[in-house]
Design a protein around this motif. Sequence first.
Motif, PDB file in Angstrom:
ATOM      1  N   ILE A 167       0.847  -1.198   0.000  1.00 24.07           N
ATOM      2  CA  ILE A 167       0.000   0.000   0.000  1.00 24.07           C
ATOM      3  C   ILE A 167       0.883   1.249   0.000  1.00 24.07           C
ATOM      4  N   LYS A 168       1.949   1.195   0.828  1.00 23.47           N
ATOM      5  CA  LYS A 168       2.859   2.353   0.906  1.00 23.47           C
ATOM      6  C   LYS A 168       3.550   2.589  -0.431  1.00 23.47           C
ATOM      7  N   ASN A 169       3.929   1.483  -1.112  1.00 22.77           N
ATOM      8  CA  ASN A 169       4.615   1.632  -2.401  1.00 22.77           C
ATOM      9  C   ASN A 169       3.719   2.322  -3.422  1.00 22.77           C
ATOM     10  N   ILE A 170       2.434   1.953  -3.411  1.00 24.15           N
ATOM     11  CA  ILE A 170       1.501   2.602  -4.347  1.00 24.15           C
ATOM     12  C   ILE A 170       1.424   4.096  -4.017  1.00 24.15           C
ATOM     13  N   GLY A 171       1.284   4.393  -2.708  1.00 23.89           N
ATOM     14  CA  GLY A 171       1.225   5.789  -2.268  1.00 23.89           C
ATOM     15  C   GLY A 171       2.449   6.566  -2.713  1.00 23.89           C
ATOM     16  N   ARG A 172       3.600   5.929  -2.596  1.00 25.54           N
ATOM     17  CA  ARG A 172       4.870   6.559  -2.957  1.00 25.54           C
ATOM     18  C   ARG A 172       4.904   6.881  -4.461  1.00 25.54           C
ATOM     19  N   CYS A 173       4.446   5.918  -5.280  1.00 25.25           N
ATOM     20  CA  CYS A 173       4.432   6.137  -6.736  1.00 25.25           C
ATOM     21  C   CYS A 173       3.536   7.316  -7.096  1.00 25.25           C
ATOM     22  N   ILE A 174       2.354   7.365  -6.451  1.00 29.12           N
ATOM     23  CA  ILE A 174       1.395   8.438  -6.751  1.00 29.12           C
ATOM     24  C   ILE A 174       2.012   9.794  -6.387  1.00 29.12           C
ATOM     25  N   LYS A 175       2.596   9.869  -5.183  1.00 32.88           N
ATOM     26  CA  LYS A 175       3.200  11.131  -4.713  1.00 32.88           C
ATOM     27  C   LYS A 175       4.321  11.578  -5.645  1.00 32.88           C
ATOM     28  N   SER A 176       5.197  10.604  -5.981  1.00 33.09           N
ATOM     29  CA  SER A 176       6.351  10.959  -6.813  1.00 33.09           C
ATOM     30  C   SER A 176       5.934  11.343  -8.219  1.00 33.09           C
ATOM     31  N   ALA A 177       4.749  10.897  -8.647  1.00 31.82           N
ATOM     32  CA  ALA A 177       4.267  11.278  -9.982  1.00 31.82           C
ATOM     33  C   ALA A 177       3.596  12.656  -9.923  1.00 31.82           C
ATOM     34  N   GLY A 178       3.630  13.279  -8.730  1.00 37.36           N
ATOM     35  CA  GLY A 178       3.077  14.629  -8.581  1.00 37.36           C
ATOM     36  C   GLY A 178       1.572  14.665  -8.383  1.00 37.36           C
ATOM     37  N   LEU A 179       0.996  13.572  -7.823  1.00 36.14           N
ATOM     38  CA  LEU A 179      -0.457  13.528  -7.622  1.00 36.14           C
ATOM     39  C   LEU A 179      -0.770  13.342  -6.137  1.00 36.14           C
ATOM     40  N   ASP A 180      -2.030  13.580  -5.769  1.00 40.60           N
ATOM     41  CA  ASP A 180      -2.477  13.294  -4.394  1.00 40.60           C
ATOM     42  C   ASP A 180      -3.268  12.003  -4.410  1.00 40.60           C
ATOM     43  N   LEU A 181      -3.106  11.217  -3.358  1.00 43.82           N
ATOM     44  CA  LEU A 181      -3.844   9.963  -3.270  1.00 43.82           C
ATOM     45  C   LEU A 181      -5.169  10.226  -2.568  1.00 43.82           C
ATOM     46  N   GLY A 182      -6.274  10.141  -3.330  1.00 41.56           N
ATOM     47  CA  GLY A 182      -7.581  10.430  -2.743  1.00 41.56           C
ATOM     48  C   GLY A 182      -8.096   9.268  -1.930  1.00 41.56           C
ATOM     49  N   ASN A 183      -7.873   8.059  -2.433  1.00 44.75           N
ATOM     50  CA  ASN A 183      -8.490   6.889  -1.814  1.00 44.75           C
ATOM     51  C   ASN A 183      -7.876   5.637  -2.429  1.00 44.75           C
ATOM     52  N   ILE A 184      -7.840   4.551  -1.656  1.00 46.72           N
ATOM     53  CA  ILE A 184      -7.395   3.277  -2.236  1.00 46.72           C
ATOM     54  C   ILE A 184      -8.563   2.309  -2.161  1.00 46.72           C
ATOM     55  N   THR A 185      -8.889   1.682  -3.293  1.00 45.26           N
ATOM     56  CA  THR A 185     -10.044   0.782  -3.355  1.00 45.26           C
ATOM     57  C   THR A 185      -9.607  -0.576  -3.867  1.00 45.26           C
ATOM     58  N   LEU A 186     -10.252  -1.599  -3.360  1.00 49.37           N
ATOM     59  CA  LEU A 186      -9.966  -2.941  -3.847  1.00 49.37           C
ATOM     60  C   LEU A 186     -10.478  -3.061  -5.288  1.00 49.37           C
TER      61      LEU A 186
END
Length: 438
Positions: A167-186
């Motif tokens: 989950i953290k890795n996904i968050g990291r990718c989103i942040k580094s791509a210059g985006l905000d993570l609104g929500n994580i869904t299955l």
Amino acid sequence: MEQGKYSVGLDIGTTKIVAIIGRENDYGKIEILGTGRSKSLGVHRGVVNNITQTISSIQQAVEQAELNSGLKIGSVVVGIAGQHIRSLQHSDYITRPNSEEVINDDDLEKLCNQVYKLVMLPGEEIIHVLPQEYKVDGQSEIKEPKGMYGGRLEANFHVVVGQVSSIKNIGRCIKSAGLDLGNITLEPLASAEAVLSQEEKEAGVALIDIGGGTTDLAIFKDGIIRHTSVIPFGGNVITEDIKEGCSIIEKQAELLKIKFGSAWPGENKDNEIVSIPGLRGREPKEITLKNLSKIIHARVVEIVEQVYVEIKNYGHEEQKKKLIAGIVLTGGGSQLKHLKQLVEYITGMDTRIGYPNEHLAGDSDDEIASPLYATAVGLLMNALETNNKQYVEEEEAVLEEEKVLVGQGHESAQVSKERKSIFDKWSEKLKDFLDNAE
């Protein structure tokens, strides 16, 4: 256009990354404003295994969607899948301090939040807590307890758990791509949102989303999610098998699968042959379609049987848990010829292919209505829903403030001024948008 008006779903898949920008039109349908897709390079079986490559793939998809729509992407809703996902059933209760008051949203939220405190295995985190049925003071099978009286509120929950690091890795990718993570869904939940109708969820249905790296399953009955699971096989293993079995390169194997592949070997005559150019001046290879189908068939049967085991684990054979609407297949892998027949043959359940056009506006691009985009459309729907909730909450907060102001004896001129300023802001934004659109 303000960020509140449009939302973004980002599907980080094993084979492709898709960004979809959309908004709700006046009829409650979803209007797609722009899409972008790129080849996914850092994801294996639904899990990020190369951060740098994933970031650049995300950026590519996002830039394409921005170009397509002329909008800027801020926050996104992302899907999560992978073999580390597991789900469990759990029941919990709260005792309400005052049973003279009716049950409201706060009580339900309190009960849900209590489940989030469950102690998980080390390195695991709760992704979703999905209430199934409620009980109020021992009265069971209540779907909507809001507005009822009662002292003890309890519920059964479907709890979805995943690995913290993933989950953290996904968050990291989103942040580094210059985006905000609104929500994580299955992901299977997102796909289900996009392709299933309410009637199917009521009757009982299993959604099988065959992606590149994983096959996701979501089972609904009586309109409630009952079971979810992620199986770490997808279209990629079929391509691998063709590559190995026919001694050709991956690109050729993928093309063969898409163009000539079938899940039912009996359909092909013995004399149907495809010739594949050899590498660097070598002799071309001749492959019979019958052999190709046999290779595909063997692997597809394995995937479908694993999914069927999960459906049986849920208890499909009990009368009360029977899935009347059968199976819905979606995802890129569902486009394989004769797959529907094979699934019906193995499971004995009615099967259809699910297209995510149920909630799309009529003039949407046909390409988006392909099973390939089921997850992405579902994530977009989730994003819109989350945004709407926030929007309503903000509105309520403003109204509360106004009440307080009036209560303190401020003349209502003050209130109308506040109101006006909100309206002004909105109309200015609209004006800006129209200017930019030209």
